[in-house]
Design an enzyme around this catalytic site. Structure first.
Site, PDB file in Angstrom:
ATOM      1  N   CYS A 112    -112.761 -24.526 -41.183  1.00  0.00           N
ATOM      2  CA  CYS A 112    -112.512 -23.990 -42.532  1.00  0.00           C
ATOM      3  C   CYS A 112    -112.505 -22.464 -42.579  1.00  0.00           C
ATOM      4  O   CYS A 112    -112.054 -21.874 -43.558  1.00  0.00           O
ATOM      5  CB  CYS A 112    -113.545 -24.534 -43.509  1.00  0.00           C
ATOM      6  SG  CYS A 112    -113.492 -26.327 -43.621  1.00  0.00           S
ATOM      7  N   HIS A 248    -114.431 -20.276 -50.208  1.00  0.00           N
ATOM      8  CA  HIS A 248    -113.973 -21.525 -49.609  1.00  0.00           C
ATOM      9  C   HIS A 248    -114.297 -22.654 -50.572  1.00  0.00           C
ATOM     10  O   HIS A 248    -115.370 -22.687 -51.163  1.00  0.00           O
ATOM     11  CB  HIS A 248    -114.686 -21.731 -48.267  1.00  0.00           C
ATOM     12  CG  HIS A 248    -114.379 -23.054 -47.632  1.00  0.00           C
ATOM     13  ND1 HIS A 248    -113.109 -23.553 -47.552  1.00  0.00           N
ATOM     14  CD2 HIS A 248    -115.191 -23.992 -47.073  1.00  0.00           C
ATOM     15  CE1 HIS A 248    -113.142 -24.737 -46.956  1.00  0.00           C
ATOM     16  NE2 HIS A 248    -114.394 -25.021 -46.666  1.00  0.00           N
ATOM     17  N   ASN A 278    -111.138 -30.061 -50.382  1.00  0.00           N
ATOM     18  CA  ASN A 278    -111.377 -29.121 -49.287  1.00  0.00           C
ATOM     19  C   ASN A 278    -110.162 -29.135 -48.356  1.00  0.00           C
ATOM     20  O   ASN A 278    -109.984 -30.078 -47.582  1.00  0.00           O
ATOM     21  CB  ASN A 278    -112.654 -29.521 -48.541  1.00  0.00           C
ATOM     22  CG  ASN A 278    -113.007 -28.545 -47.423  1.00  0.00           C
ATOM     23  OD1 ASN A 278    -112.192 -27.704 -47.040  1.00  0.00           O
ATOM     24  ND2 ASN A 278    -114.214 -28.665 -46.892  1.00  0.00           N
TER      25      ASN A 278
HETATM   26  N1  COA Z   1    -119.439 -42.318 -53.200  1.00  0.00           N
HETATM   27  C1  COA Z   1    -120.593 -42.878 -53.578  1.00  0.00           C
HETATM   28  N2  COA Z   1    -121.742 -42.698 -52.898  1.00  0.00           N
HETATM   29  C2  COA Z   1    -121.699 -41.917 -51.804  1.00  0.00           C
HETATM   30  C3  COA Z   1    -120.520 -41.319 -51.355  1.00  0.00           C
HETATM   31  C4  COA Z   1    -119.359 -41.551 -52.102  1.00  0.00           C
HETATM   32  N3  COA Z   1    -118.169 -41.009 -51.769  1.00  0.00           N
HETATM   33  N4  COA Z   1    -120.796 -40.601 -50.245  1.00  0.00           N
HETATM   34  C5  COA Z   1    -122.108 -40.739 -50.005  1.00  0.00           C
HETATM   35  N5  COA Z   1    -122.668 -41.548 -50.939  1.00  0.00           N
HETATM   36  C6  COA Z   1    -124.049 -41.968 -51.047  1.00  0.00           C
HETATM   37  C7  COA Z   1    -124.794 -41.918 -49.733  1.00  0.00           C
HETATM   38  O1  COA Z   1    -124.549 -43.071 -48.979  1.00  0.00           O
HETATM   39  C8  COA Z   1    -126.221 -41.797 -50.191  1.00  0.00           C
HETATM   40  O2  COA Z   1    -126.665 -43.066 -50.547  1.00  0.00           O
HETATM   41  P1  COA Z   1    -128.189 -43.524 -50.229  1.00  0.00           P
HETATM   42  O3  COA Z   1    -129.045 -42.559 -51.005  1.00  0.00           O
HETATM   43  O4  COA Z   1    -128.223 -44.917 -50.724  1.00  0.00           O
HETATM   44  O5  COA Z   1    -128.338 -43.386 -48.738  1.00  0.00           O
HETATM   45  C9  COA Z   1    -126.117 -40.967 -51.470  1.00  0.00           C
HETATM   46  O6  COA Z   1    -124.751 -41.054 -51.880  1.00  0.00           O
HETATM   47  C10 COA Z   1    -126.509 -39.515 -51.285  1.00  0.00           C
HETATM   48  O7  COA Z   1    -125.864 -39.012 -50.123  1.00  0.00           O
HETATM   49  P2  COA Z   1    -126.036 -37.519 -49.654  1.00  0.00           P
HETATM   50  O8  COA Z   1    -125.197 -37.307 -48.436  1.00  0.00           O
HETATM   51  O9  COA Z   1    -127.485 -37.161 -49.588  1.00  0.00           O
HETATM   52  O10 COA Z   1    -125.390 -36.775 -50.929  1.00  0.00           O
HETATM   53  P3  COA Z   1    -125.246 -35.255 -51.219  1.00  0.00           P
HETATM   54  O11 COA Z   1    -125.790 -34.963 -52.551  1.00  0.00           O
HETATM   55  O12 COA Z   1    -125.748 -34.423 -50.083  1.00  0.00           O
HETATM   56  O13 COA Z   1    -123.679 -35.063 -51.336  1.00  0.00           O
HETATM   57  C11 COA Z   1    -121.885 -34.218 -49.990  1.00  0.00           C
HETATM   58  C12 COA Z   1    -122.854 -35.358 -50.238  1.00  0.00           C
HETATM   59  C13 COA Z   1    -121.071 -34.553 -48.760  1.00  0.00           C
HETATM   60  C14 COA Z   1    -120.980 -34.102 -51.201  1.00  0.00           C
HETATM   61  C15 COA Z   1    -122.664 -32.908 -49.810  1.00  0.00           C
HETATM   62  O14 COA Z   1    -123.688 -33.089 -48.889  1.00  0.00           O
HETATM   63  C16 COA Z   1    -121.783 -31.797 -49.332  1.00  0.00           C
HETATM   64  O15 COA Z   1    -120.901 -31.356 -50.032  1.00  0.00           O
HETATM   65  N6  COA Z   1    -122.082 -31.280 -48.130  1.00  0.00           N
HETATM   66  C17 COA Z   1    -121.337 -30.173 -47.580  1.00  0.00           C
HETATM   67  C18 COA Z   1    -120.037 -30.686 -47.132  1.00  0.00           C
HETATM   68  C19 COA Z   1    -119.138 -29.583 -46.753  1.00  0.00           C
HETATM   69  O16 COA Z   1    -119.058 -28.608 -47.438  1.00  0.00           O
HETATM   70  N7  COA Z   1    -118.441 -29.802 -45.663  1.00  0.00           N
HETATM   71  C20 COA Z   1    -117.428 -28.959 -45.218  1.00  0.00           C
HETATM   72  C21 COA Z   1    -117.943 -27.650 -44.816  1.00  0.00           C
HETATM   73  S1  COA Z   1    -116.553 -26.725 -44.565  1.00  0.00           S
END
Ligand code: COA
Length: 321
Positions: A112, A248, A278
């Site tokens: 990214c 970003h 993204n």
């Molecule tokens: N729909 C519904 N539930 C989902 C899901 C989706 N698309 N994706 C994950 N979940 C669930 C998980 O399984 C988890 O369930 P559990 O509590 O029963 O285990 C719950 O939601 C929480 O997951 P978690 O990963 O802790 O959520 P989060 O608040 O951290 O959000 C992201 C997830 C990916 C949105 C967040 O972590 C994020 O944006 N991270 C950075 C990603 C990023 O920027 N990447 C690129 C960098 S360039």
């Protein structure tokens, strides 16, 4: 001698995939995606479309807005992690499309952060007299390397391209760029296979993005906070000097955290994540082009661009537009 942005351009594929469409593909909801990420819809490339196709559209638009023809371009730098082919690099493929013969074509794989890396490299070429008209692009087609059964990643990534033309100028221009990497985090966001590494039969979907989302989130927020400080300190500027944050577009909550760090109201942040998801290396130049074309970003404004991605890689650019 400085480099200055002479024109911007971008491209998004025609097909739009909404959160409601995703509800039919994986177990997710519009509400979950919107509240956790800010994303409402994203663009997805057509089956026969390639990264070079998207880059070409963005490049032609940037050239048109700068009033620059292909004969003037003496450097191409493209950030992409989803190239059309192993080689020739996407810059070479693009060169042939644009009818440019001879100048170097550099492809940067920094996930990214690819556009910010490219901007930093092209800026150094121009400041040292190595180029007079650089085409810098960020283009990615992450939808080709997501596992469409993995709800933790497939709801996030999307396709697009953005480009700028850089030219020399007596006045800034690009005031500074800052690029970094730390491979110690390579296990938090990656694609298992490449070319030379042996396939591991125990790993499913080896060509797809694997991400430990919540760990990436924490490091991204801290790292982007640090690079904002580094950029301001290097220019002896207070955060109040910044007119526009062009971040970003990975997650609205990460964008909000960086804006808060800068004491900037969200009205001063160019946000496209709700409509574009993204788009990896394309996200910063897409946001820049959006802000320029809708008239929010004006000549003379001070812009802070920042990005963070797999590697980890991260970077920023302070620009007097
Ligand atoms: N729909 C519904 N539930 C989902 C899901 C989706 N698309 N994706 C994950 N979940 C669930 C998980 O399984 C988890 O369930 P559990 O509590 O029963 O285990 C719950 O939601 C929480 O997951 P978690 O990963 O802790 O959520 P989060 O608040 O951290 O959000 C992201 C997830 C990916 C949105 C967040 O972590 C994020 O944006 N991270 C950075 C990603 C990023 O920027 N990447 C690129 C960098 S360039």
């Amino acid at each position: 001698m400085y480099s200055r942005i002479a024109g911007t351009g971008s491209y998004l594929p025609e097909k739009v995939l909404t959160n409601f469409d995703l509800e039919k593909i994986v177990e997710t909801t519009d509400e979950w995606i919107r509240t956790r990420t800010g994303i409402e819809r994203r663009h997805v490339a057509a089956p026969d479309e390639t990264t070079c196709d998207m880059a070409e559209h963005a490049a032609r638009r940037a050239m048109e807005s700068a009033g620059v023809g292909p004969e003037e371009i003496d450097l191409i730098v493209i950030g992409t992690t989803t190239p059309d082919q192993v080689f020739p690099n996407t810059g070479c493929l693009l060169q042939a499309r644009l009818g440019i013969h001879g100048p170097p074509a550099i492809q940067i794989e920094a996930a990214c952060s690819g556009f910010i890396y490219g901007l930093s490299i092209a800026d150094r070429f121009i400041r040292t007299g190595g180029a007079k008209c650089a085409l810098v692009i960020g283009a990615d087609m992450l939808t080709r390397i997501v596992d469409w059964t993995d709800r933790t990643t497939c709801v996030l990534f999307a396709d697009g391209a953005g480009a700028v033309i850089l030219k020399p100028s007596d006045e800034a221009g690009i005031m500074s760029t800052h690029i970094h990497a730390d491979g110690a985090y390579s296990n938090l966001l990656y694609v298992p296979t490449g070319v030379s590494k042996k396939h591991d039969p125990a790993v499913a979907n080896q060509h797809c993005v694997i991400m430990k989302g919540s760990e990436v989130f924490k490091v991204a927020v801290n790292t982007l906070g640090r690079i904002v400080d580094e950029t301001l300190e290097a220019n002896h500027l207070d955060k109040s000097a910044i007119d526009w944050l062009v971040p970003h577009q990975a997650n609205m909550r990460i964008i909000q955290a960086t804006a808060k760090k800068l004491d900037m109201p969200m009205e001063k942040v160019i946000v496209t994540v709700q409509d574009q998801g993204n788009t990896s290396a394309a996200s910063v130049p897409l946001a820049l082009d959006t802000g320029v074309r809708d008239g929010r970003i004006k000549r003379g404004d001070l812009l802070l661009l920042e990005a963070f991605g797999g590697g980890f890689t991260w970077g920023s650019a302070l620009i007097r537009y």
